[in-house]
Scaffold this motif. Structure first.
Motif, PDB file in Angstrom:
ATOM      1  N   SER A  21     -22.902 -20.469  72.024  1.00  0.00           N
ATOM      2  CA  SER A  21     -22.168 -20.742  70.793  1.00  0.00           C
ATOM      3  C   SER A  21     -21.639 -19.445  70.204  1.00  0.00           C
ATOM      4  O   SER A  21     -22.342 -18.438  70.175  1.00  0.00           O
ATOM      5  N   ASP A  22     -20.418 -19.509  69.704  1.00  0.00           N
ATOM      6  CA  ASP A  22     -19.831 -18.368  69.005  1.00  0.00           C
ATOM      7  C   ASP A  22     -20.248 -18.324  67.543  1.00  0.00           C
ATOM      8  O   ASP A  22     -20.018 -17.331  66.864  1.00  0.00           O
ATOM      9  N   PRO A  53     -22.743 -15.848  73.015  1.00  0.00           N
ATOM     10  CA  PRO A  53     -21.395 -16.349  72.730  1.00  0.00           C
ATOM     11  C   PRO A  53     -20.767 -16.952  73.981  1.00  0.00           C
ATOM     12  O   PRO A  53     -21.245 -16.751  75.104  1.00  0.00           O
ATOM     13  N   ASP A  54     -19.673 -17.670  73.776  1.00  0.00           N
ATOM     14  CA  ASP A  54     -18.942 -18.295  74.878  1.00  0.00           C
ATOM     15  C   ASP A  54     -18.195 -17.233  75.676  1.00  0.00           C
ATOM     16  O   ASP A  54     -16.972 -17.139  75.617  1.00  0.00           O
ATOM     17  N   GLU A  55     -18.937 -16.440  76.412  1.00  0.00           N
ATOM     18  CA  GLU A  55     -18.376 -15.378  77.259  1.00  0.00           C
ATOM     19  C   GLU A  55     -18.925 -15.551  78.662  1.00  0.00           C
ATOM     20  O   GLU A  55     -20.124 -15.383  78.904  1.00  0.00           O
ATOM     21  N   ARG A  56     -18.053 -15.896  79.576  1.00  0.00           N
ATOM     22  CA  ARG A  56     -18.449 -16.252  80.937  1.00  0.00           C
ATOM     23  C   ARG A  56     -19.354 -15.216  81.595  1.00  0.00           C
ATOM     24  O   ARG A  56     -20.385 -15.558  82.164  1.00  0.00           O
ATOM     25  N   GLY A  80     -20.715 -25.314  75.470  1.00  0.00           N
ATOM     26  CA  GLY A  80     -19.686 -24.720  76.311  1.00  0.00           C
ATOM     27  C   GLY A  80     -19.311 -25.524  77.536  1.00  0.00           C
ATOM     28  O   GLY A  80     -18.754 -24.981  78.482  1.00  0.00           O
ATOM     29  N   THR A  84     -12.143 -27.190  76.017  1.00  0.00           N
ATOM     30  CA  THR A  84     -11.331 -26.202  75.316  1.00  0.00           C
ATOM     31  C   THR A  84     -11.351 -24.847  76.025  1.00  0.00           C
ATOM     32  O   THR A  84     -12.178 -24.613  76.916  1.00  0.00           O
ATOM     33  N   ARG A  86     -12.407 -21.976  75.111  1.00  0.00           N
ATOM     34  CA  ARG A  86     -13.639 -21.196  74.954  1.00  0.00           C
ATOM     35  C   ARG A  86     -14.814 -21.801  75.720  1.00  0.00           C
ATOM     36  O   ARG A  86     -15.863 -21.175  75.806  1.00  0.00           O
ATOM     37  N   ASP A  87     -14.690 -22.988  76.266  1.00  0.00           N
ATOM     38  CA  ASP A  87     -15.775 -23.645  76.991  1.00  0.00           C
ATOM     39  C   ASP A  87     -15.838 -23.119  78.424  1.00  0.00           C
ATOM     40  O   ASP A  87     -15.093 -23.570  79.298  1.00  0.00           O
TER      41      ASP A  87
END
Length: 180
Positions: A21-22, A53-56, A80, A84, A86-87
């Motif tokens: 989650s961001d 955060p939503d960072e791959r 995520g 979208t 960011r997912d």
């Protein structure tokens, strides 16, 4: 039909929970809390819990760290898995998987259809295996986490569940690494 073999001994597994989650921190992490409570109620051990955060790359790096840790048997992430931009949790999971558990997403969709109808089509829940560790990516809603745990993971993470379960094959997930 599936059943619990009451003559078999329960074997607890060690589970790490990752919320993606961001915007949330631990005090607002309702989905992570649902999973933590259900893990404890089932008799399993919470090995670790984090929010990222939503960072791959960050998600994949955390998954790899936990898969390299002999004290963790299962990783469950929440969040995520949508559509979208960011997912990116599903992509991060697939970056790590050695094998995907294709039917996990299918069964999750069936469970979700009973609860939310055709809206279930928007979920990309997934499961896989890496380095002898199970990984599951769930949607970030508390309801989706409840459904995935109550209808799938509770049973599959119980050694007594018959005719088969994830725990009984856990020791063999990484056997290809031990071959000569």
């Amino acid at each position: 039909m599936s059943r619990i073999d009451e003559t078999a001994e329960f074997i607890p597994v060690r589970i790490a929970v990752l919320t993606v989650s961001d915007t949330r921190d631990l005090s607002q992490d309702r989905s992570g809390e649902v999973l933590v409570q259900r893990i404890a109620e089932a008799g399993h051990e919470l090995a670790e819990r984090h929010i990222l955060p939503d960072e791959r790359d960050q998600i994949a790096d955390q998954l790899r760290l936990w898969c390299a840790d002999d004290a963790i048997d299962v990783v469950i992430s929440a969040g995520g898995t949508g559509l979208t931009g960011r997912d990116v949790t599903v992509e991060a999971h697939r970056d790590v998987y050695e094998k995907e558990i294709d039917a996990f997403g299918t069964v999750f969709t069936i469970v979700s259809m009973r609860k939310i109808g055709t809206s279930a089509v928007q979920s990309r829940a997934t499961g896989g295996v890496c380095n002898g560790t199970y990984l599951f990516a769930l949607p970030g809603s508390p309801g989706a986490c409840k459904d995935a745990w109550d209808e799938i993971l509770l049973k599959q993470l119980d050694y007594r569940h018959k005719p088969c379960n994830f725990v009984e094959i856990l020791p063999r997930l990484d056997e290809h690494h031990r071959r000569k």
